[in-house]
Design an enzyme around this catalytic site. Structure first.
Site, PDB file in Angstrom:
ATOM      1  N   GLU A   4      47.838  48.503  35.004  1.00 20.31           N
ATOM      2  CA  GLU A   4      47.545  49.701  35.802  1.00 20.31           C
ATOM      3  C   GLU A   4      48.007  50.971  35.092  1.00 20.31           C
ATOM      4  OE1 GLU A   4      48.286  49.355  40.297  1.00 20.31           O
ATOM      5  OE2 GLU A   4      49.418  47.695  39.437  1.00 20.31           O
ATOM      6  N   HIS A  52      26.800  44.418  36.616  1.00 17.02           N
ATOM      7  CA  HIS A  52      26.933  45.113  37.915  1.00 17.02           C
ATOM      8  C   HIS A  52      28.036  44.487  38.772  1.00 17.02           C
ATOM      9  CE1 HIS A  52      22.895  46.739  36.944  1.00 17.02           C
ATOM     10  NE2 HIS A  52      22.671  45.501  36.528  1.00 17.02           N
ATOM     11  N   SER A 110      57.071  45.008  45.260  1.00 16.10           N
ATOM     12  CA  SER A 110      57.000  46.156  46.156  1.00 16.10           C
ATOM     13  C   SER A 110      58.307  46.238  46.921  1.00 16.10           C
ATOM     14  CB  SER A 110      55.833  45.965  47.122  1.00 16.10           C
ATOM     15  OG  SER A 110      56.048  46.742  48.286  1.00 16.10           O
ATOM     16  N   LYS A 166      54.301  41.029  47.449  1.00 13.36           N
ATOM     17  CA  LYS A 166      53.538  41.693  46.398  1.00 13.36           C
ATOM     18  C   LYS A 166      54.038  41.371  44.997  1.00 13.36           C
ATOM     19  CE  LYS A 166      50.641  44.415  46.656  1.00 13.36           C
ATOM     20  NZ  LYS A 166      50.605  45.800  47.115  1.00 13.36           N
TER      21      LYS A 166
END
Ligand code: ARG
Length: 466
Positions: free
Chosen positions: A297, A163, A284, A290
């Site tokens: 991804e 979980h 970025s 970043k």
């Protein structure tokens, strides 16, 4: 690519009284994408020509002219010199027309005893077989990468989750070997799917077989197929193998999307469990701080298109009556894109996984914070004579106390622990340590460092016999 308003219907001109509409020619053409199978189309044609000669339908000179012509065409294509034409609709007719241009009337004899229906089914199978063989190597390379990292991380302790809540401590090596197991099943699925790809439909002709005395066993053997198909109607219409492949591919992508999700989380500042080398990340354009985990991804995102192709192919085949229907031309783009997506994703992961670095201190600290040895304390109480449910209750109270006081179980004094259970002694601290907890799970499939090493050794043997 030539594309004029007039088309010639060279291959079936006889029955037609007007040329096909230029838009219709473009709409029905597949050459823009099926030229990808040119190599396999030529391979199949050479085998067919040899077979026709061996049964006396072609002379040996005709066979040799055909082989020579096709070999030259293959080179023209490889050099990028071949002039593909939309008017000639697909890869098969483009190559055949060029052959006739080169060797004259003999070129027109190659199509004896076959149809584009069994030809295309053969080409896709040859193409997919080649791709599966390459993908099997990539899966193996990925598995090897996992093993090299798992071996290094056999002793690294991290929280195991259920979980997404800290559950019990595990070793990072053990976690990695879970990925290995997924890939092992994926490998086996591809091997299994290859068996049903590797059957020869050529000889089914349009749908009913042919009147020539063809030798399908010979063609099968020449092309490395296990055997010819047993029913001509099924041969030209069956695309199960493509659906099976896309299904196996979907499962591989599903697996990779799960790891991708973990890598994205673990590379975040909040988890900070792993370091992904810069070459697998991008920055970025607006936020200078970043470093984005683009590779995982993108793999996660690309999973969607492969699932889509599986649905597309299933729907393509749904309710299709026997035998060949033009619908089947729509099988190629989803199949090709599935192959490309899988190749790219596997390559990215195979390159990236062995380069991952663990942030051992952060993993350890996270495991220490989350009461991850609570089950070990319960097991300890059971060994001291408590029933498991009672032990569960006692430990629950101790954890409640720990939450309130901001203390992990291993940080409590013996006195504090004893207030929850009289039978707790000094030796409790052996099981409350993370090291003790993982080492105790020392059985096949357990998380103990010793078991990780055994699992890696077993896996290496598995890969060695491939
Ligand atoms: N381009 C076609 C395909 O991809 C080849 C077979 C066409 N056969 C036919 N009879 N129109 O399926």
């Amino acid at each position: 690519m030539t594309d004029t308003n007039k088309t010639t219907n060279q291959q079936w001109g006889g029955r037609f009284s007007e040329p096909v509409d230029a838009f219709v020619a473009r709409f029905t053409a597949s050459v823009e994408f099926d030229q990808r199978m040119a190599k396999q189309d030529i391979q199949g044609s050479i085998a067919h020509g040899k077979m026709l000669a061996s049964v006396g339908v072609l002379t040996e000179e005709e066979r040799d002219q055909i082989i020579q012509g096709l070999t030259e065409i293959e080179e023209e294509i490889a050099r990028g010199e071949f002039a593909w034409s939309i008017e000639l609709e697909d890869v098969h007719m483009n190559i055949e027309a060029r052959l006739t241009q080169k060797i004259g009337i003999t070129g027109k004899k190659l199509h004896t005893g076959r149809s584009r229906n069994d030809q295309v089914a053969t080409d896709i199978r040859l193409y997919l077989r080649d791709e599966v063989d390459f993908l099997l190597e990539e899966v193996t390379r990925l598995q090897q990468g996992i093993l090299s990292l798992a071996e290094k991380e056999a002793n690294t302790i991290m929280p195991g989750f259920t979980h997404l809540q800290t559950a019990q401590p595990v070793t990072f090596g053990h976690h990695l070997m879970a990925w290995y197991e997924m890939m092992q099943r994926d490998y086996e699925r591809l091997v299994d799917c290859r068996k049903r790809i590797n059957i020869l439909p050529l000889g089914a002709a349009a749908l009913a077989g042919t009147t020539y005395p063809i030798d399908r066993n010979m063609t099968a053997e020449l092309l490395g197929f296990e055997r010819p198909t047993y029913n001509s109607l099924d041969s030209v219409s069956d695309r199960d193998f493509a659906i099976e492949f896309t299904s196996a591919a979907s499962i591989i992508m599903m697996h990779m999307s799960r790891w991708a999700e973990e890598m994205v989380m673990w590379a975040s500042a909040q988890f900070n469990f792993i370091y992904l080398p810069d070459r697998f990340c991008t920055g970025s354009s607006i936020m200078p701080q970043k470093k984005n985990p683009d590779v995982p991804e993108l793999v996660r995102g690309k999973t969607g298109r492969v699932y889509g192709h599986l649905m597309g192919l299933l729907t393509l085949m749904k309710s299709q009556c026997l035998a060949y229907n033009k619908d089947n031309q729509e099988d190629k783009e989803p199949l090709f894109d599935t192959v490309d997506t899988l190749r790219g994703s596997l390559r990215a992961f195979a390159d990236m996984i062995p380069a991952i670095e663990s942030r051992k201190d952060n993993m350890y600290e996270a495991a220490r914070r989350g009461f991850s040895t609570a089950t070990d304390l319960a097991d300890y109480l059971v060994r001291k004579g408590a029933a498991f449910r009672d032990a569960h209750e006692v430990v629950g109270k101790a954890v409640g106390y720990g939450v309130k006081e901001g203390k992990d179980l291993s940080e409590m004094t013996l006195q504090e622990l004893k207030s929850f259970g009289e039978m707790i002694e000094q030796d409790v601290f052996d099981v409350l340590t993370l090291e003790g907890s993982v080492a105790a799970r020392d059985h096949i499939g357990g998380t103990a460092p010793a078991q990780v090493i055994k699992a890696v050794t077993r896996a290496k043997q598995e890969l060695a016999v491939r």
